[in-house]
Design a protein around this motif. Structure first.
Motif, PDB file in Angstrom:
ATOM      1  N   LEU A  13      -3.394   0.161  -0.724  1.00  0.00           N
ATOM      2  CA  LEU A  13      -4.905  -0.205  -0.286  1.00  0.00           C
ATOM      3  C   LEU A  13      -5.775   0.417  -1.515  1.00  0.00           C
ATOM      4  O   LEU A  13      -6.802  -0.015  -1.804  1.00  0.00           O
ATOM      5  N   LEU A  14      -5.587   1.966  -1.504  1.00  0.00           N
ATOM      6  CA  LEU A  14      -6.198   2.446  -2.552  1.00  0.00           C
ATOM      7  C   LEU A  14      -6.455   1.936  -4.072  1.00  0.00           C
ATOM      8  O   LEU A  14      -7.285   1.674  -4.782  1.00  0.00           O
ATOM      9  N   ALA A  15      -4.997   1.353  -4.334  1.00  0.00           N
ATOM     10  CA  ALA A  15      -4.609   0.896  -5.785  1.00  0.00           C
ATOM     11  C   ALA A  15      -5.553  -0.665  -5.661  1.00  0.00           C
ATOM     12  O   ALA A  15      -5.902  -0.840  -7.015  1.00  0.00           O
ATOM     13  N   GLN A  16      -5.910  -1.079  -4.693  1.00  0.00           N
ATOM     14  CA  GLN A  16      -6.609  -2.126  -4.736  1.00  0.00           C
ATOM     15  C   GLN A  16      -8.061  -2.031  -5.082  1.00  0.00           C
ATOM     16  O   GLN A  16      -8.708  -3.211  -5.633  1.00  0.00           O
ATOM     17  N   GLY A  17      -8.514  -0.955  -5.588  1.00  0.00           N
ATOM     18  CA  GLY A  17      -9.845  -0.521  -5.698  1.00  0.00           C
ATOM     19  C   GLY A  17     -10.704   0.085  -4.634  1.00  0.00           C
ATOM     20  O   GLY A  17     -12.000   0.006  -4.712  1.00  0.00           O
ATOM     21  N   ARG A  18     -10.143   0.054  -3.407  1.00  0.00           N
ATOM     22  CA  ARG A  18     -10.973   0.389  -2.255  1.00  0.00           C
ATOM     23  C   ARG A  18     -11.153   1.683  -2.426  1.00  0.00           C
ATOM     24  O   ARG A  18     -10.662   2.599  -3.214  1.00  0.00           O
ATOM     25  N   SER A  19     -12.257   2.278  -1.613  1.00  0.00           N
ATOM     26  CA  SER A  19     -12.943   3.748  -1.829  1.00  0.00           C
ATOM     27  C   SER A  19     -12.125   4.364  -0.845  1.00  0.00           C
ATOM     28  O   SER A  19     -11.564   3.994   0.065  1.00  0.00           O
ATOM     29  N   LEU A  20     -12.039   5.814  -1.039  1.00  0.00           N
ATOM     30  CA  LEU A  20     -11.166   6.590  -0.190  1.00  0.00           C
ATOM     31  C   LEU A  20     -11.715   6.478   1.219  1.00  0.00           C
ATOM     32  O   LEU A  20     -10.940   6.483   2.127  1.00  0.00           O
ATOM     33  N   ALA A  33      -5.493  13.747   3.671  1.00  0.00           N
ATOM     34  CA  ALA A  33      -4.107  13.353   3.555  1.00  0.00           C
ATOM     35  C   ALA A  33      -3.868  12.333   2.532  1.00  0.00           C
ATOM     36  O   ALA A  33      -2.942  12.206   1.777  1.00  0.00           O
ATOM     37  N   ILE A  34      -4.843  11.343   2.315  1.00  0.00           N
ATOM     38  CA  ILE A  34      -4.718  10.412   1.248  1.00  0.00           C
ATOM     39  C   ILE A  34      -4.710  10.946  -0.211  1.00  0.00           C
ATOM     40  O   ILE A  34      -4.040  10.556  -0.946  1.00  0.00           O
ATOM     41  N   ARG A  35      -5.735  11.980  -0.373  1.00  0.00           N
ATOM     42  CA  ARG A  35      -5.858  12.720  -1.431  1.00  0.00           C
ATOM     43  C   ARG A  35      -4.367  13.322  -1.883  1.00  0.00           C
ATOM     44  O   ARG A  35      -3.984  13.366  -2.868  1.00  0.00           O
ATOM     45  N   ALA A  36      -3.927  14.034  -0.827  1.00  0.00           N
ATOM     46  CA  ALA A  36      -2.625  14.712  -0.726  1.00  0.00           C
ATOM     47  C   ALA A  36      -1.413  13.777  -1.331  1.00  0.00           C
ATOM     48  O   ALA A  36      -0.699  13.930  -2.270  1.00  0.00           O
ATOM     49  N   TRP A  37      -1.603  12.429  -0.587  1.00  0.00           N
ATOM     50  CA  TRP A  37      -0.666  11.684  -0.929  1.00  0.00           C
ATOM     51  C   TRP A  37      -0.524  10.980  -2.474  1.00  0.00           C
ATOM     52  O   TRP A  37       0.592  10.611  -3.144  1.00  0.00           O
ATOM     53  N   ARG A  38      -1.780  10.863  -2.912  1.00  0.00           N
ATOM     54  CA  ARG A  38      -1.912  10.456  -4.319  1.00  0.00           C
ATOM     55  C   ARG A  38      -1.233  11.361  -5.465  1.00  0.00           C
ATOM     56  O   ARG A  38      -0.850  11.126  -6.454  1.00  0.00           O
ATOM     57  N   THR A  39      -1.135  12.657  -5.020  1.00  0.00           N
ATOM     58  CA  THR A  39      -0.318  13.642  -5.897  1.00  0.00           C
ATOM     59  C   THR A  39       1.184  13.693  -5.541  1.00  0.00           C
ATOM     60  O   THR A  39       2.037  13.622  -6.239  1.00  0.00           O
TER      61      THR A  39
END
Length: 247
Positions: A13-20, A33-39
């Motif tokens: 969903l984040l890769a689709q350009g949606r905001s955090l 958690a989402i920020r951590a998953w990006r890493t």
């Protein structure tokens, strides 16, 4: 703990350009958690499985965690195992001793070396378990990646919040005395007042610091993007009672 399907679909969903924020609202997953998953999308291994002994002294660990998040790093040894290194300024010999004591308390039997550098010393200890004791370890600088505490770390910080704050202040903070003048009855008088500062480039580490202060009833203000100030008299008194100036 979220399964891998949830993690990957959230990142999609984040890769689709949606905001955090919008992804967080849609999935119910926290922004942290989402920020951590990006890493790192894979779950961090549980302490009980990867490091069955854990920290021998949880209060010392909370303090050492603060030092590590401020001025520490972990590096691999060519023959296996890792070094934990904490940079301590030459101006604070007492801090150097506190750092050495904390490492030994967390991992009894670890030999601690003090290596002198220009303007500072590196307090280091070798152990095979540092990466699982500090799962925030990763490539690059801390302010360029997500810094999120594991569940077992949050439990330790919850039990010893002042020790975490003390470690953070001893690494990236200071106690200063500001002054101002006032004219009373035609006489100019000088007034001094102490305050604490904490400086860090990582938004996650700053948030960890301020969230912990909130839980302790310490009032703080954001001086700028990377500086937190504690200046109210009652809050400074609390900090003085539990932390005090470096020595």
């Amino acid at each position: 703990m979220y399964d891998m399907e949830t993690r990957r679909s959230t990142l999609a969903l984040l890769a689709q350009g949606r905001s955090l924020s919008s992804v967080s609202r849609r999935t119910g997953v926290s922004r942290a958690a989402i920020r951590a998953w990006r890493t790192r999308v894979e779950p961090v291994p549980r302490m009980a499985r990867d490091c069955p002994r854990g920290p021998a002294d949880t209060a010392a660990y909370a303090y050492l965690l603060g030092l590590y998040l401020g001025d520490g790093c972990i590096s691999a040894h060519s023959r296996g195992g890792h070094y934990l290194r904490i940079a301590c300024a030459d101006a604070w010999p007492g801090l150097i001793q506190l750092c050495r004591a904390a490492i030994v308390a967390v991992r009894p039997g670890v030999s601690v070396a003090v290596v002198r550098k220009q303007g500072c010393v590196m307090v280091s200890g070798y152990d095979r378990h540092w990466p699982c004791l500090f799962p925030q370890h990763g490539p690059g600088r801390k302010h360029d990646r997500a810094i999120v505490l594991a569940g077992w770390q949050r439990e330790i910080v919850g039990a010893h919040p002042w020790e975490l704050v003390r470690g953070l202040v001893h690494s990236d903070g200071c106690r200063t005395v500001n002054w101002t003048t006032r004219t009373v009855g035609g006489v100019t008088r000088r007034y001094e007042y102490p305050r604490y500062f904490f400086t860090n480039k990582s938004a996650d580490i700053l948030r960890l610091f301020t969230d912990t202060l909130d839980g302790l009833g310490v009032a703080w203000t954001r001086a700028n993007a990377k500086n937190i100030s504690v200046a109210r008299r009652a809050s400074v008194a609390l900090m003085d009672a539990r932390i005090g100036p470096k020595h």
